[in-house]
Design a protein around this motif. Structure first.
Motif, PDB file in Angstrom:
ATOM      1  N   ALA A 140      -4.095   0.854 -18.512  1.00 39.26           N
ATOM      2  CA  ALA A 140      -4.151   1.424 -19.867  1.00 39.26           C
ATOM      3  C   ALA A 140      -4.906   2.743 -19.868  1.00 39.26           C
ATOM      4  N   ALA A 141      -6.054   2.787 -19.182  1.00 37.61           N
ATOM      5  CA  ALA A 141      -6.856   4.011 -19.143  1.00 37.61           C
ATOM      6  C   ALA A 141      -6.131   5.127 -18.394  1.00 37.61           C
ATOM      7  N   LEU A 142      -5.463   4.786 -17.291  1.00 44.54           N
ATOM      8  CA  LEU A 142      -4.689   5.795 -16.560  1.00 44.54           C
ATOM      9  C   LEU A 142      -3.546   6.337 -17.403  1.00 44.54           C
ATOM     10  N   ALA A 143      -2.885   5.453 -18.153  1.00 44.53           N
ATOM     11  CA  ALA A 143      -1.794   5.899 -19.020  1.00 44.53           C
ATOM     12  C   ALA A 143      -2.306   6.828 -20.118  1.00 44.53           C
ATOM     13  N   VAL A 144      -3.485   6.526 -20.650  1.00 48.81           N
ATOM     14  CA  VAL A 144      -4.100   7.409 -21.644  1.00 48.81           C
ATOM     15  C   VAL A 144      -4.376   8.771 -21.025  1.00 48.81           C
ATOM     16  N   CYS A 145      -4.907   8.775 -19.788  1.00 51.30           N
ATOM     17  CA  CYS A 145      -5.171  10.042 -19.083  1.00 51.30           C
ATOM     18  C   CYS A 145      -3.896  10.861 -18.928  1.00 51.30           C
ATOM     19  N   VAL A 146      -2.842  10.196 -18.483  1.00 50.58           N
ATOM     20  CA  VAL A 146      -1.564  10.894 -18.296  1.00 50.58           C
ATOM     21  C   VAL A 146      -1.068  11.468 -19.619  1.00 50.58           C
ATOM     22  N   GLY A 147      -1.161  10.658 -20.663  1.00 47.49           N
ATOM     23  CA  GLY A 147      -0.713  11.129 -21.975  1.00 47.49           C
ATOM     24  C   GLY A 147      -1.514  12.309 -22.485  1.00 47.49           C
ATOM     25  N   LYS A 148      -2.824  12.296 -22.234  1.00 47.76           N
ATOM     26  CA  LYS A 148      -3.701  13.375 -22.697  1.00 47.76           C
ATOM     27  C   LYS A 148      -3.513  14.662 -21.891  1.00 47.76           C
ATOM     28  N   MET A 149      -3.270  14.534 -20.584  1.00 53.60           N
ATOM     29  CA  MET A 149      -3.225  15.692 -19.702  1.00 53.60           C
ATOM     30  C   MET A 149      -1.853  16.376 -19.654  1.00 53.60           C
ATOM     31  N   THR A 150      -0.801  15.653 -20.072  1.00 57.74           N
ATOM     32  CA  THR A 150       0.556  16.171 -19.950  1.00 57.74           C
ATOM     33  C   THR A 150       0.946  17.014 -21.156  1.00 57.74           C
ATOM     34  N   ASP A 151       1.584  18.141 -20.893  1.00 55.67           N
ATOM     35  CA  ASP A 151       2.156  18.985 -21.947  1.00 55.67           C
ATOM     36  C   ASP A 151       3.564  18.472 -22.220  1.00 55.67           C
ATOM     37  N   LEU A 174       0.826  -1.207   0.000  1.00 54.07           N
ATOM     38  CA  LEU A 174       0.000   0.000   0.000  1.00 54.07           C
ATOM     39  C   LEU A 174       0.860   1.256   0.000  1.00 54.07           C
ATOM     40  N   LEU A 175       1.930   1.263   0.794  1.00 49.95           N
ATOM     41  CA  LEU A 175       2.832   2.416   0.833  1.00 49.95           C
ATOM     42  C   LEU A 175       3.507   2.632  -0.514  1.00 49.95           C
ATOM     43  N   LEU A 176       3.928   1.538  -1.153  1.00 49.35           N
ATOM     44  CA  LEU A 176       4.565   1.647  -2.464  1.00 49.35           C
ATOM     45  C   LEU A 176       3.592   2.209  -3.498  1.00 49.35           C
ATOM     46  N   LEU A 177       2.331   1.744  -3.446  1.00 50.19           N
ATOM     47  CA  LEU A 177       1.311   2.267  -4.358  1.00 50.19           C
ATOM     48  C   LEU A 177       1.083   3.758  -4.140  1.00 50.19           C
ATOM     49  N   ILE A 178       1.035   4.168  -2.876  1.00 51.58           N
ATOM     50  CA  ILE A 178       0.829   5.587  -2.560  1.00 51.58           C
ATOM     51  C   ILE A 178       1.983   6.428  -3.095  1.00 51.58           C
ATOM     52  N   VAL A 179       3.205   5.932  -2.946  1.00 47.27           N
ATOM     53  CA  VAL A 179       4.378   6.661  -3.448  1.00 47.27           C
ATOM     54  C   VAL A 179       4.326   6.801  -4.967  1.00 47.27           C
ATOM     55  N   ILE A 180       4.000   5.686  -5.659  1.00 45.57           N
ATOM     56  CA  ILE A 180       3.961   5.716  -7.129  1.00 45.57           C
ATOM     57  C   ILE A 180       2.851   6.634  -7.625  1.00 45.57           C
ATOM     58  N   LEU A 181       1.661   6.486  -7.053  1.00 50.68           N
ATOM     59  CA  LEU A 181       0.535   7.332  -7.474  1.00 50.68           C
ATOM     60  C   LEU A 181       0.777   8.799  -7.124  1.00 50.68           C
ATOM     61  N   GLY A 182       1.412   9.033  -5.978  1.00 47.62           N
ATOM     62  CA  GLY A 182       1.745  10.402  -5.592  1.00 47.62           C
ATOM     63  C   GLY A 182       2.735  11.036  -6.552  1.00 47.62           C
ATOM     64  N   VAL A 202     -12.217  14.710 -22.725  1.00 44.08           N
ATOM     65  CA  VAL A 202     -12.457  13.276 -22.692  1.00 44.08           C
ATOM     66  C   VAL A 202     -11.864  12.619 -21.444  1.00 44.08           C
ATOM     67  N   CYS A 203     -10.940  13.289 -20.761  1.00 48.73           N
ATOM     68  CA  CYS A 203     -10.187  12.667 -19.659  1.00 48.73           C
ATOM     69  C   CYS A 203     -11.050  12.189 -18.495  1.00 48.73           C
ATOM     70  N   PRO A 204     -12.051  12.957 -18.026  1.00 52.90           N
ATOM     71  CA  PRO A 204     -12.879  12.432 -16.926  1.00 52.90           C
ATOM     72  C   PRO A 204     -13.551  11.101 -17.257  1.00 52.90           C
ATOM     73  N   ALA A 205     -14.044  10.965 -18.479  1.00 53.49           N
ATOM     74  CA  ALA A 205     -14.691   9.706 -18.871  1.00 53.49           C
ATOM     75  C   ALA A 205     -13.669   8.569 -18.936  1.00 53.49           C
ATOM     76  N   VAL A 206     -12.464   8.867 -19.427  1.00 54.85           N
ATOM     77  CA  VAL A 206     -11.401   7.865 -19.482  1.00 54.85           C
ATOM     78  C   VAL A 206     -11.031   7.413 -18.070  1.00 54.85           C
ATOM     79  N   PHE A 207     -10.980   8.349 -17.149  1.00 58.51           N
ATOM     80  CA  PHE A 207     -10.673   8.006 -15.755  1.00 58.51           C
ATOM     81  C   PHE A 207     -11.753   7.102 -15.161  1.00 58.51           C
ATOM     82  N   LEU A 208     -12.997   7.353 -15.495  1.00 57.83           N
ATOM     83  CA  LEU A 208     -14.086   6.491 -15.015  1.00 57.83           C
ATOM     84  C   LEU A 208     -13.948   5.072 -15.564  1.00 57.83           C
ATOM     85  N   VAL A 209     -13.494   4.954 -16.808  1.00 52.16           N
ATOM     86  CA  VAL A 209     -13.240   3.632 -17.388  1.00 52.16           C
ATOM     87  C   VAL A 209     -12.173   2.901 -16.574  1.00 52.16           C
ATOM     88  N   ALA A 210     -11.140   3.639 -16.143  1.00 50.81           N
ATOM     89  CA  ALA A 210     -10.068   3.045 -15.341  1.00 50.81           C
ATOM     90  C   ALA A 210     -10.584   2.484 -14.022  1.00 50.81           C
TER      91      ALA A 210
END
Length: 443
Positions: free
Chosen positions: A414-425, A351-359, A376-384
């Motif tokens: 996969a959905a989280l990675a899509v979100c990151v790709g879409k939201m990042t400049d 759990l601690l490792l997950l928190i660190v990675i997600l943080g 589109v990102c909120p809907a993609v996040f809901l898919v995740a």
């Protein structure tokens, strides 16, 4: 208001027809497979059962690696049902799903019961009617020519071919980032083991075929939602409660990205409304297909199979209170099957490792986010979240069967990675890195 109600009525009728047609087609294919003579599959079933008995009911493809566990128990059940199919009672056997169990025998094993049944030509003595067991209609014709071991390798080729076709179409449509995500996550999520257990096939076959169809046809918003209805019906018919959420999430994720590509001006609320509509249609297809099965079985057996099935669902939620499993515990049991979390047995450390990675991921996106987040990102996040919500709903099931349910997290990642790709400049990222690494700067 009258026109709106008329439109809703027409769409409801259309959805009902799509559900009925999908279920009818699947039933007809099942009944056709029942016409194959039992004698033509007997030898290959027996050879396969002997091999399963040598391996054990739940064995590891790779020693010491729980995420490689295969489920001969479920595959033997399907062979048992398959052997029960009777052309003279095809409708009845389709609804009842009869099997032979060696009650009171020396070995409490479905594989051993299958061997006894085929060797001694024993009749079925119970039913397993909670599911349709539709994958049986794929196995029966294949068993005419191959043993289960050969079928597994044949299906490995099928999966590879379908995945290559999907990746080629994704690249052709300009979805390079999604292609990379889907390919990179295969090994960490253990997808390479899927072909070697028939129980695991159907959600992934349905997902791959639907995604290829979506890329070829590029359906509109309502047609895409109807495809989710087809997906829900098909996975309820074919699957054994394994990773059914991917049959919704992966095709719908692709639909969202296609719609954003063709109509970039759509608002987040529109994507959210489509997510809700498509999710409800998928759930209606899934629940409706199971309900038809239970009603048909109840009528044939003269027993309330709906109550029995719902009672079993309550068991998989909590183990009737006998199991010390929480929703979070079930999720962690699945996460530790993924690379790089394999081998972390302590829940708190995981759990601690997950928190660190997600943080760290949150900080990265926050620092390098685009000025305007794609709608589109909120809907993609809901898919995740779909697999996670399923894990919470049936926490005991996903803990007990974590050795195969963990693969549903492929959709989440996969959905989280899509979100990151879409939201990042990414231009901002390149400029920032270019200050530290000169060769990354534009010449």
């Amino acid at each position: 208001m009258k026109d709106k109600n008329l439109k809703i009525g027409k769409k409801s009728v259309q959805a009902g027809l799509v559900f009925a047609c999908t279920l009818c087609v699947l039933c007809v294919l099942f009944l056709i497979s029942a016409l194959i003579p039992r004698e033509t599959v007997r030898e290959n079933i027996l050879t396969s059962a002997y091999r399963m008995e040598e391996q054990g009911e739940r064995y590891l493809l790779e020693e010491g690696k729980e995420w490689t566990r295969m489920d001969n128990y479920a595959d033997a059940e399907w062979l048992n049902i398959l052997y029960s199919l009777d052309p003279d009672r095809s409708w009845q056997t389709m609804f009842e799903s009869p099997i032979y169990v060696d009650f009171g025998g020396e070995e409490d094993s479905l594989v051993h019961a299958l061997i006894l049944r085929v060797e001694q030509e024993l009749d079925a003595n119970t039913v397993y009617d909670r599911y349709w067991h539709g994958t049986v209609m794929l196995l029966r014709p294949l068993l005419v020519f191959m043993t289960m071991k050969q079928i597994y390798w044949f299906m490995a080729i099928v999966f590879v071919v379908l995945f290559v076709i999907l990746c080629a179409l994704l690249l052709k449509r300009g979805f390079t980032w999604l292609t990379v995500i889907l390919a990179v996550l295969v090994i960490p999520c253990g997808l390479e083991y899927i072909p070697f257990c028939a129980e695991y096939w159907s959600p992934w076959l349905i997902s791959l075929m639907l995604m290829i169809y979506i890329l070829a046809r590029r359906p509109g918003w309502w047609e895409g939602s109807l495809l989710m209805l087809v997906s829900g019906t098909a996975v309820a018919y074919m699957d054994f409660l394994t990773t059914e959420t991917v049959a919704f999430g992966l095709p719908f994720l692709l639909l969202l990205l296609l719609w954003q590509q063709s109509e970039p001006g759509r608002k987040a609320g529109e994507y959210f409304a489509c997510f809700v509509r498509s999710g409800l249609l998928w759930a209606a297809g899934y629940g409706g297909a199971l309900l038809v099965k239970w009603v048909g079985s109840s009528m044939l057996l003269g027993d309330d199979r709906i109550d029995f099935a719902l009672n079993r669902a309550a068991y998989w939620d909590s183990g009737y209170g006998e199991a010390d499993i929480t929703g979070t515990g079930g999720i962690l049991d699945n996460v530790r099957m993924l690379l790089p979390f394999r081998g972390i047995s302590d829940d708190m450390n995981l759990l601690l490792l997950l928190i660190v990675i997600l943080g760290a991921l949150f900080c990265f996106v926050f620092l390098f986010r685009k000025k305007q987040i794609p709608s589109v990102c909120p809907a993609v996040f809901l898919v995740a979240l779909a697999p996670v919500l399923r894990f919470l709903a049936l926490s005991f099931h996903v803990s007990y069967h974590a050795f195969f349910t963990y693969r549903a997290l492929y959709l989440t990642l996969a959905a989280l990675a899509v979100c990151v790709g879409k939201m990042t400049d990414w231009e901002m990222v390149r400029k920032y890195l270019g200050k530290a690494v000169p060769f990354l700067k534009k010449r």
